[in-house]
Design a protein around this motif. Structure first.
Motif, mmCIF file in Angstrom:
data_model
loop_
_atom_site.group_PDB
_atom_site.id
_atom_site.type_symbol
_atom_site.label_atom_id
_atom_site.label_comp_id
_atom_site.label_asym_id
_atom_site.label_seq_id
_atom_site.Cartn_x
_atom_site.Cartn_y
_atom_site.Cartn_z
ATOM 1 N N VAL A 59 0.700 -1.169 0.276
ATOM 2 C CA VAL A 59 0.204 0.384 0.191
ATOM 3 C C VAL A 59 0.864 1.787 0.022
ATOM 4 C CG1 VAL A 59 -1.701 -0.829 1.342
ATOM 5 C CG2 VAL A 59 -0.201 -0.163 2.278
ATOM 6 N N ASP A 60 0.567 1.984 -1.003
ATOM 7 C CA ASP A 60 1.579 3.590 -1.675
ATOM 8 C C ASP A 60 1.133 4.455 -0.926
ATOM 9 O OD1 ASP A 60 -0.748 3.949 -3.198
ATOM 10 O OD2 ASP A 60 0.830 4.117 -4.565
ATOM 11 N N GLY A 61 -0.770 4.596 0.286
ATOM 12 C CA GLY A 61 -1.142 5.655 0.780
ATOM 13 C C GLY A 61 -2.265 5.912 0.628
ATOM 14 N N THR A 62 -2.136 5.647 -1.516
ATOM 15 C CA THR A 62 -3.535 5.548 -2.538
ATOM 16 C C THR A 62 -4.053 4.505 -3.057
ATOM 17 O OG1 THR A 62 -2.438 7.697 -2.957
ATOM 18 C CG2 THR A 62 -3.893 6.960 -4.106
ATOM 19 N N ASP A 63 -3.064 3.756 -3.731
ATOM 20 C CA ASP A 63 -3.203 2.882 -3.723
ATOM 21 C C ASP A 63 -2.830 1.949 -2.906
ATOM 22 O OD1 ASP A 63 -5.105 3.468 -6.005
ATOM 23 O OD2 ASP A 63 -3.267 4.308 -6.983
ATOM 24 N N GLY A 64 -3.414 -0.410 -3.135
ATOM 25 C CA GLY A 64 -3.180 -1.556 -2.992
ATOM 26 C C GLY A 64 -2.802 -1.817 -4.240
#
Length: 131
Positions: free
Chosen positions: A113-118
């Motif tokens: 997870v990058d804070g926006t997408d998984g």
């Protein structure tokens, strides 16, 4: 009379050198057995060896994942796999290029997870989570 000077002791770091300027790098304290000349000593840790380089940009994974005999890191926009021989290969591309990426794994998948997408990686397919 023998005077003990405590060269080895507690170690603490503080952002301000006025408060504390101690730092121990590549050493760890060891308490010696009774009867030793000194009660404690500093033992050096093994050094690091460059295994290779991969990707363009900075490493975005504070904690990499070691899964199925390989290490996984996010460098720039790429999920990079480094095998036991130190050979790196890109296995997927993220939509973002900045910020920390958290990863977790179970026996079947790695999840990122990058804070926006998984995203998931199952060893052969890299996919964005659509839920």
């Amino acid at each position: 009379m023998r005077l003990q000077i405590p060269v080895v002791g507690q170690q603490a770091e503080h952002p301000s050198l006025n408060v504390n300027s101690q730092i121990t790098v590549n050493l760890y304290p060891q308490i010696e057995t009774d009867g030793a000349k000194n009660p404690s000593s500093l033992i050096r840790t093994p050094g690091l060896k460059l295994a290779g380089s991969a990707g363009a940009g900075v490493c975005r994974t504070p904690t990499p994942i070691f899964w199925e005999d390989a290490g996984y890191f996010v460098i720039g926009t790429e999920l990079v796999k480094v095998n036991a021989a130190g050979v790196a290969s890109s296995v997927g591309t993220l939509n973002s290029s900045t910020g920390n990426v958290s990863m977790s794994s179970n026996i079947n998948h790695i999840m990122l997870v990058d804070g926006t997408d998984g995203y998931t990686w199952d060893g052969s397919t890299f996919a964005q989570i659509s839920d």
